[in-house]
Design an enzyme around this catalytic site. Structure first.
Site, PDB file in Angstrom:
ATOM      1  N   ASN A   7     -13.506  16.407 -10.249  1.00  0.00           N
ATOM      2  CA  ASN A   7     -13.587  17.616  -9.425  1.00  0.00           C
ATOM      3  C   ASN A   7     -13.186  17.253  -7.987  1.00  0.00           C
ATOM      4  OD1 ASN A   7     -14.751  19.478  -7.528  1.00  0.00           O
ATOM      5  ND2 ASN A   7     -16.004  20.324  -9.150  1.00  0.00           N
ATOM      6  N   HIS A  10     -14.399  18.633  -2.963  1.00  0.00           N
ATOM      7  CA  HIS A  10     -14.849  18.144  -1.655  1.00  0.00           C
ATOM      8  C   HIS A  10     -13.750  17.496  -0.834  1.00  0.00           C
ATOM      9  CE1 HIS A  10     -18.644  19.795  -2.303  1.00  0.00           C
ATOM     10  NE2 HIS A  10     -18.884  19.062  -3.371  1.00  0.00           N
ATOM     11  N   HIS A  43     -13.432  24.442  -8.258  1.00  0.00           N
ATOM     12  CA  HIS A  43     -14.294  25.626  -8.280  1.00  0.00           C
ATOM     13  C   HIS A  43     -13.790  26.571  -7.202  1.00  0.00           C
ATOM     14  CE1 HIS A  43     -18.738  27.228  -8.032  1.00  0.00           C
ATOM     15  NE2 HIS A  43     -17.854  28.201  -8.199  1.00  0.00           N
ATOM     16  N   ARG A  45     -14.606  29.465  -5.260  1.00  0.00           N
ATOM     17  CA  ARG A  45     -15.809  30.250  -4.968  1.00  0.00           C
ATOM     18  C   ARG A  45     -15.439  31.549  -4.290  1.00  0.00           C
ATOM     19  NH1 ARG A  45     -20.695  26.735  -4.908  1.00  0.00           N
ATOM     20  NH2 ARG A  45     -21.675  28.637  -4.184  1.00  0.00           N
ATOM     21  N   ARG A  49     -15.156  28.545   0.325  1.00  0.00           N
ATOM     22  CA  ARG A  49     -15.610  27.538   1.296  1.00  0.00           C
ATOM     23  C   ARG A  49     -14.838  26.227   1.179  1.00  0.00           C
ATOM     24  NH1 ARG A  49     -21.628  26.182  -0.901  1.00  0.00           N
ATOM     25  NH2 ARG A  49     -21.865  28.419  -0.670  1.00  0.00           N
ATOM     26  N   HIS A  50     -14.268  25.953   0.017  1.00  0.00           N
ATOM     27  CA  HIS A  50     -13.457  24.728  -0.084  1.00  0.00           C
ATOM     28  C   HIS A  50     -12.107  25.008  -0.756  1.00  0.00           C
ATOM     29  CE1 HIS A  50     -15.723  24.670  -3.827  1.00  0.00           C
ATOM     30  NE2 HIS A  50     -16.777  24.037  -3.341  1.00  0.00           N
ATOM     31  N   GLU A  70     -13.434  26.367 -12.427  1.00  0.00           N
ATOM     32  CA  GLU A  70     -14.810  26.887 -12.437  1.00  0.00           C
ATOM     33  C   GLU A  70     -14.820  28.188 -11.652  1.00  0.00           C
ATOM     34  OE1 GLU A  70     -17.490  24.088 -10.696  1.00  0.00           O
ATOM     35  OE2 GLU A  70     -17.099  22.569 -12.202  1.00  0.00           O
ATOM     36  N   THR A 100     -24.568  23.878  -3.287  1.00  0.00           N
ATOM     37  CA  THR A 100     -23.714  23.618  -4.449  1.00  0.00           C
ATOM     38  C   THR A 100     -24.337  24.380  -5.616  1.00  0.00           C
ATOM     39  OG1 THR A 100     -22.800  21.888  -5.887  1.00  0.00           O
ATOM     40  CG2 THR A 100     -25.002  21.479  -4.971  1.00  0.00           C
ATOM     41  N   THR A 101     -23.667  24.397  -6.763  1.00  0.00           N
ATOM     42  CA  THR A 101     -24.194  25.146  -7.906  1.00  0.00           C
ATOM     43  C   THR A 101     -25.610  24.650  -8.225  1.00  0.00           C
ATOM     44  OG1 THR A 101     -21.935  25.052  -8.694  1.00  0.00           O
ATOM     45  CG2 THR A 101     -23.560  25.969 -10.198  1.00  0.00           C
ATOM     46  N   GLU A 151     -21.091  23.114 -20.817  1.00  0.00           N
ATOM     47  CA  GLU A 151     -21.267  21.971 -19.928  1.00  0.00           C
ATOM     48  C   GLU A 151     -22.755  21.923 -19.609  1.00  0.00           C
ATOM     49  OE1 GLU A 151     -18.748  21.585 -16.413  1.00  0.00           O
ATOM     50  OE2 GLU A 151     -20.318  20.417 -15.434  1.00  0.00           O
ATOM     51  N   HIS A 191     -22.733  17.543 -12.995  1.00  0.00           N
ATOM     52  CA  HIS A 191     -23.455  17.898 -11.772  1.00  0.00           C
ATOM     53  C   HIS A 191     -24.350  16.756 -11.326  1.00  0.00           C
ATOM     54  CE1 HIS A 191     -25.043  20.150  -8.474  1.00  0.00           C
ATOM     55  NE2 HIS A 191     -24.062  21.002  -8.694  1.00  0.00           N
ATOM     56  N   GLY A 192     -24.000  16.209 -10.197  1.00  0.00           N
ATOM     57  CA  GLY A 192     -24.817  15.169  -9.576  1.00  0.00           C
ATOM     58  C   GLY A 192     -24.625  13.778 -10.147  1.00  0.00           C
ATOM     59  N   GLY A 213     -17.597  15.106  -9.394  1.00  0.00           N
ATOM     60  CA  GLY A 213     -16.870  15.378  -8.159  1.00  0.00           C
ATOM     61  C   GLY A 213     -17.367  14.596  -6.968  1.00  0.00           C
ATOM     62  N   HIS A 214     -18.545  14.976  -6.467  1.00  0.00           N
ATOM     63  CA  HIS A 214     -18.994  14.483  -5.164  1.00  0.00           C
ATOM     64  C   HIS A 214     -19.007  12.958  -5.070  1.00  0.00           C
ATOM     65  CE1 HIS A 214     -21.946  13.556  -1.979  1.00  0.00           C
ATOM     66  NE2 HIS A 214     -21.310  14.535  -1.361  1.00  0.00           N
TER      67      HIS A 214
HETATM   68  N1  PXP Z   1     -19.923  20.882 -13.024  1.00  0.00           N
HETATM   69  C1  PXP Z   1     -20.139  22.061 -12.411  1.00  0.00           C
HETATM   70  C2  PXP Z   1     -20.247  23.274 -13.257  1.00  0.00           C
HETATM   71  C3  PXP Z   1     -20.221  22.150 -11.013  1.00  0.00           C
HETATM   72  O1  PXP Z   1     -20.432  23.340 -10.429  1.00  0.00           O
HETATM   73  C4  PXP Z   1     -20.065  20.970 -10.246  1.00  0.00           C
HETATM   74  C5  PXP Z   1     -20.117  21.038  -8.758  1.00  0.00           C
HETATM   75  O2  PXP Z   1     -19.055  21.784  -8.279  1.00  0.00           O
HETATM   76  C6  PXP Z   1     -19.828  19.768 -10.932  1.00  0.00           C
HETATM   77  C7  PXP Z   1     -19.799  19.740 -12.317  1.00  0.00           C
HETATM   78  C8  PXP Z   1     -19.622  18.489 -10.207  1.00  0.00           C
HETATM   79  O3  PXP Z   1     -20.805  18.109  -9.581  1.00  0.00           O
HETATM   80  P1  PXP Z   1     -20.792  16.913  -8.555  1.00  0.00           P
HETATM   81  O4  PXP Z   1     -19.873  17.290  -7.439  1.00  0.00           O
HETATM   82  O5  PXP Z   1     -22.216  16.801  -8.145  1.00  0.00           O
HETATM   83  O6  PXP Z   1     -20.292  15.700  -9.308  1.00  0.00           O
END
Ligand code: PXP
Length: 239
Positions: A7, A10, A43, A45, A49-50, A70, A100-101, A151, A191-192, A213-214
């Protein structure tokens, strides 16, 4: 080996911090693919924002692997997705206040709208993935509405502060992945997830793809995107 979808939101966050034209998430996506990423995620949005629409349109032209978009499940985003035609659309909840989500979609509450939107996307040849918490009732609804994939939201596990809490959250992920596989729904997770938490997934073969992503973008500021993706791929290879 599970696949890695990177992702690049960022990278766009850094660009939008100054409203300039760099760094370009498109360039980051190309570097991620060159390092072996199996897919690129963005994503779009409502508040932009990004990622901007321009990014998604260019990515559609240049991504060689798989473009995963997304979006929130609403008419504006559905129209954009049907026009750009990513390979996969992941439906996510969205609120303006969140950093974030913050959680998975509540499929039980929004079943009819989401089913209708998912069908429109699938009729246009786009695979539909639904971002949900590791909750068996939500997975059953995802099955009923014929989602191609889910997911599993891994945020609660990744953010858990004690070992006990981590273990409890991870057990929910294991159970969710196994039931989804039994129901023949594709299983992604995200996520995370960082370079440490990814290692916990060793042996959980039900997961087809990690969406990260992050942590990768953060590492890329020090090592470059190519190396940051290679490092994550090495860890996924060992799972
Ligand atoms: N999956 C979904 C559905 C998300 O919304 C996000 C954050 O945009 C991610 C995965 C990736 O999360 P992270 O940036 O924490 O790795």
């Amino acid at each position: 080996m599970a696949e890695l979808a990177v992702n690049v939101d960022h990278v766009a966050t850094l660009r939008e911090a100054r409203k300039v034209s760099y760094p370009d998430p498109v360039a980051a996506a190309i570097a991620a693919e060159t390092a072996g990423a199996h897919g690129i995620v963005v994503h779009l949005r409502g508040d932009r924002r990004h990622i901007q629409e321009r990014d998604v349109r260019i990515l559609r032209k240049v991504v060689q692997s798989k473009l995963i978009l997304e979006i929130a499940s609403n008419n504006e985003m559905l129209g954009i997705a049907l026009d750009i035609k990513p390979d996969v659309v992941t439906l996510v909840p969205e609120s303006h206040e969140e950093l974030t989500t913050e959680g998975g979609l509540n499929l039980i509450a929004h079943q009819n709208t989401i089913k209708g939107n998912a069908e429109e996307l699938q009729n246009a040849g786009i695979k539909v993935c639904i971002f949900i918490d590791p909750d068996l009732d939500q997975i059953k609804v995802a099955h009923t509405i014929d989602a191609d994939m889910i997911e599993i939201h891994t945020g609660a596990f990744c953010e858990a502060e004690t070992d006990l809490e981590k273990q409890e959250e991870f057990t929910k992920i294991i159970n969710a992945a196994k039931i989804a596989r039994k129901l023949k729904i594709g299983v992604n997770a995200g996520h995370g997830i960082c370079y440490n938490t990814i290692q916990k997934f060793k042996g959980l073969d039900e997961i087809n793809e990690f969406s990260i992503g992050h942590s990768i973008v953060a590492r890329s500021t020090l090592t470059g995107m190519y190396q940051a993706v290679k490092d994550m791929l090495e860890l996924i290879k060992e799972l």
